[in-house]
Design a protein around this motif. Structure first.
Motif, short mmCIF file in Angstrom:
data_model
loop_
_atom_site.label_atom_id
_atom_site.label_comp_id
_atom_site.label_asym_id
_atom_site.label_seq_id
_atom_site.Cartn_x
_atom_site.Cartn_y
_atom_site.Cartn_z
N PRO A 1 -41.49 -35.46 19.91
CA PRO A 1 -42.64 -34.86 20.61
C PRO A 1 -42.34 -33.44 21.12
CG PRO A 1 -42.35 -37.11 21.33
CD PRO A 1 -41.18 -36.80 20.46
N LEU A 2 -41.12 -33.26 21.62
CA LEU A 2 -40.73 -31.94 22.13
C LEU A 2 -40.76 -30.89 21.02
CD1 LEU A 2 -39.71 -30.78 24.79
CD2 LEU A 2 -37.42 -31.35 24.10
N LEU A 3 -40.20 -31.25 19.88
CA LEU A 3 -40.15 -30.35 18.73
C LEU A 3 -41.57 -29.96 18.29
CD1 LEU A 3 -37.81 -29.30 17.02
CD2 LEU A 3 -38.22 -31.14 15.40
N LEU A 4 -42.45 -30.95 18.24
CA LEU A 4 -43.82 -30.67 17.78
C LEU A 4 -44.60 -29.87 18.82
CD1 LEU A 4 -44.05 -33.99 15.99
CD2 LEU A 4 -44.90 -31.92 14.94
N ILE A 5 -44.32 -30.09 20.10
CA ILE A 5 -45.01 -29.31 21.14
C ILE A 5 -44.53 -27.86 21.12
CG2 ILE A 5 -45.16 -29.04 23.66
CD1 ILE A 5 -45.52 -32.17 23.60
N LEU A 6 -43.25 -27.67 20.84
CA LEU A 6 -42.75 -26.29 20.69
C LEU A 6 -43.47 -25.61 19.53
CD1 LEU A 6 -38.92 -26.78 21.29
CD2 LEU A 6 -40.50 -25.50 22.71
N PHE A 7 -43.69 -26.38 18.47
CA PHE A 7 -44.42 -25.85 17.31
C PHE A 7 -45.84 -25.45 17.70
CE2 PHE A 7 -47.66 -27.47 14.33
CZ PHE A 7 -47.63 -26.45 13.39
N PHE A 8 -46.52 -26.31 18.44
CA PHE A 8 -47.91 -25.99 18.82
C PHE A 8 -47.97 -24.75 19.71
CE2 PHE A 8 -48.86 -30.37 17.49
CZ PHE A 8 -49.89 -30.07 16.62
N ASN A 9 -46.90 -24.46 20.41
CA ASN A 9 -46.85 -23.25 21.21
C ASN A 9 -46.81 -21.99 20.35
OD1 ASN A 9 -46.68 -23.23 24.26
ND2 ASN A 9 -45.54 -25.06 23.73
N THR A 10 -46.16 -22.08 19.19
CA THR A 10 -46.12 -20.90 18.31
C THR A 10 -47.45 -20.78 17.56
OG1 THR A 10 -45.20 -22.16 16.48
CG2 THR A 10 -43.64 -21.05 17.91
N TYR A 11 -48.09 -21.90 17.36
CA TYR A 11 -49.28 -22.03 16.54
C TYR A 11 -50.53 -21.52 17.25
CZ TYR A 11 -51.61 -24.98 12.96
OH TYR A 11 -52.32 -25.46 11.90
N ILE A 12 -50.51 -21.64 18.59
CA ILE A 12 -51.73 -21.49 19.39
C ILE A 12 -52.40 -20.11 19.28
CG2 ILE A 12 -50.53 -20.86 21.55
CD1 ILE A 12 -52.54 -22.70 23.01
N ASP A 13 -51.59 -19.03 19.19
CA ASP A 13 -52.17 -17.68 19.17
C ASP A 13 -52.54 -17.21 17.76
OD1 ASP A 13 -51.94 -17.40 21.88
OD2 ASP A 13 -49.88 -16.67 21.77
N ILE A 14 -52.11 -17.96 16.76
CA ILE A 14 -52.32 -17.49 15.39
C ILE A 14 -53.66 -18.00 14.85
CG2 ILE A 14 -51.38 -17.54 13.03
CD1 ILE A 14 -48.62 -18.02 14.50
N ARG A 15 -54.48 -17.05 14.40
CA ARG A 15 -55.79 -17.43 13.88
C ARG A 15 -55.80 -17.44 12.35
NH1 ARG A 15 -56.52 -19.84 17.28
NH2 ARG A 15 -57.23 -19.38 19.38
N SER A 16 -54.86 -16.70 11.74
CA SER A 16 -54.87 -16.58 10.28
C SER A 16 -54.45 -17.91 9.62
CB SER A 16 -53.92 -15.45 9.89
OG SER A 16 -53.40 -15.68 8.62
N VAL A 17 -55.31 -18.40 8.73
CA VAL A 17 -55.04 -19.70 8.07
C VAL A 17 -53.77 -19.67 7.22
CG1 VAL A 17 -55.98 -21.47 6.52
CG2 VAL A 17 -57.46 -20.35 8.19
N PRO A 18 -53.56 -18.59 6.39
CA PRO A 18 -52.32 -18.59 5.58
C PRO A 18 -51.05 -18.63 6.45
CG PRO A 18 -53.82 -16.90 4.83
CD PRO A 18 -54.41 -17.45 6.06
N ILE A 19 -51.06 -17.88 7.55
CA ILE A 19 -49.85 -17.88 8.41
C ILE A 19 -49.67 -19.24 9.07
CG2 ILE A 19 -48.74 -16.80 10.44
CD1 ILE A 19 -50.09 -14.19 9.59
N ARG A 20 -50.78 -19.85 9.48
CA ARG A 20 -50.70 -21.20 10.05
C ARG A 20 -50.12 -22.18 9.03
NH1 ARG A 20 -55.09 -23.55 14.08
NH2 ARG A 20 -54.65 -22.18 15.80
N THR A 21 -50.55 -22.04 7.79
CA THR A 21 -50.07 -22.95 6.72
C THR A 21 -48.57 -22.75 6.52
OG1 THR A 21 -52.22 -22.63 5.70
CG2 THR A 21 -50.55 -23.74 4.37
N ILE A 22 -48.15 -21.48 6.50
CA ILE A 22 -46.71 -21.20 6.30
C ILE A 22 -45.89 -21.80 7.46
CG2 ILE A 22 -44.97 -19.35 6.21
CD1 ILE A 22 -47.16 -17.69 4.71
#
Lengths: 172, 152
Positions: free
Chosen positions: B73-94
């Motif tokens: 859970p910690l690992l995935l929550i850290l991921f969601f923290n990097t994910y939150i500000d990114i709006r671009s779909v290709p970058i989110r996919t990468i």
């Protein structure tokens, strides 16, 4: 996939009847709790049930009890963890917030739910939902005390976070 | 030793989360609770099917429980923290694919450490599982956030 019941008998019927009753009551009950808190409470009970049974009932290391027809995780275990426990927890939380209990009344409320849970568990064990190996009702009593204290702590915590982050939680 | 390593990873993860967190506490709680539910059901079902075996050794068993309820859970929550500000779909996919790669690496490290034993698993099955998990969690996070904003 999930193991299927060996015999479709009293324990499966018990689960289905309890499930139907809980769903009907949930459907009829006026909902006053915010959706986000309802989701969190249901997730918390789904989580708690799974983790408690994984630690206490898994074949290793404790194996205090087994559930349903086999030692495996069967379809009716999944229904119990995913629907019955969350709905049971939802009703506990809904009434807790709705009545906004303080002091001794809060303790009576917890004691009431502990005995209600023991009553349901006793019926469930008579109907072969639980098979105790090195477990008994007194162990359950102690486990429920700890569980409901954790639940109360969680409910108070998420209410505080809700007030801070969303800002309009009133006792329902 | 394995359990100490896991505790250390959890401690480092918590410190990083403390520094970088942009998520609401309610959001963290919801994601944190959903992950062990998914991992539990998949672990137990695959264990039923004799695809994986959870080690019958107290240290390894406790390690598995800690991984399930704390580390992943910690690992995935850290991921969601990097994910939150990114709006671009290709970058989110990468970023999502990178996370799946990290989760695969973590999973195989646990297999190497002896916490779980594979009986009949290939890399693709794990890849699909983690990809689906990340996808389901992203959808759930969006849904939960939307329901929170509706209540503001």
């Amino acid at each position: 996939m999930f193991t299927m019941p060996v015999h479709f008998d009293e324990n499966e019927w018990f689960i289905l009847i309890v499930l139907s009753l809980l769903v009907v009551v949930f459907w009829l009950m006026p909902r006053k709790m915010p959706i986000s808190l309802s989701i969190l409470i249901m997730l918390f009970f789904a989580f708690l049930g799974r983790i408690a049974d994984f630690v206490l009932a898994f074949e290793y290391p404790l194996n205090f009890y087994d559930t349903m027809d086999t030692k495996n995780y069967d379809l009716f275990d999944f229904i119990t963890y995913s629907i019955i426990y969350p709905l049971y927890g939802y009703f506990f939380a809904d009434l807790y917030y709705r009545w906004n209990l303080k002091g001794l009344y809060r303790i009576y409320y917890i004691i009431g739910w502990i005995f209600l849970s023991l009553f349901f568990e006793h019926i469930a064990s008579l109907l072969n939902v639980f098979h105790y190996n090195r477990w008994n009702m007194f162990s359950s009593f102690l486990a429920y005390i700890v569980t409901f204290l954790i639940v109360i702590f969680f409910l108070e915590q998420i209410k505080k976070w809700y007030n801070r982050e969303v800002g309009k939680f009133k006792d329902v | 030793m394995v359990i100490v390593g896991i505790l250390l990873m959890i401690l480092i993860g918590v410190c990083i989360l403390w520094k970088i967190n942009k998520l609401k506490k309610l959001e963290i709680a919801a994601i944190w609770l959903l992950i062990p539910i998914i991992i539990h059901d998949v672990a137990v079902v695959t264990s039923n099917l004799k695809i994986i075996e959870i080690a019958k050794n107290t240290e390894m068993y406790l390690s598995f429980v800690m991984i399930q309820i704390l580390l992943l859970p910690l690992l995935l929550i850290l991921f969601f923290n990097t994910y939150i500000d990114i709006r671009s779909v290709p970058i989110r996919t990468i970023i999502s694919l990178c996370l799946v790669g990290i989760l695969l690496l973590v999973e195989y490290t646990f297999e190497w450490a002896g916490i779980i034993t594979y009986k009949n698993v290939n890399l693709w099955a794990s890849f699909v599982f983690w990809l689906l998990t990340v996808f389901v969690l992203s959808m759930f996070q969006q849904f939960f956030l939307t329901s929170l904003y509706k209540e503001v």
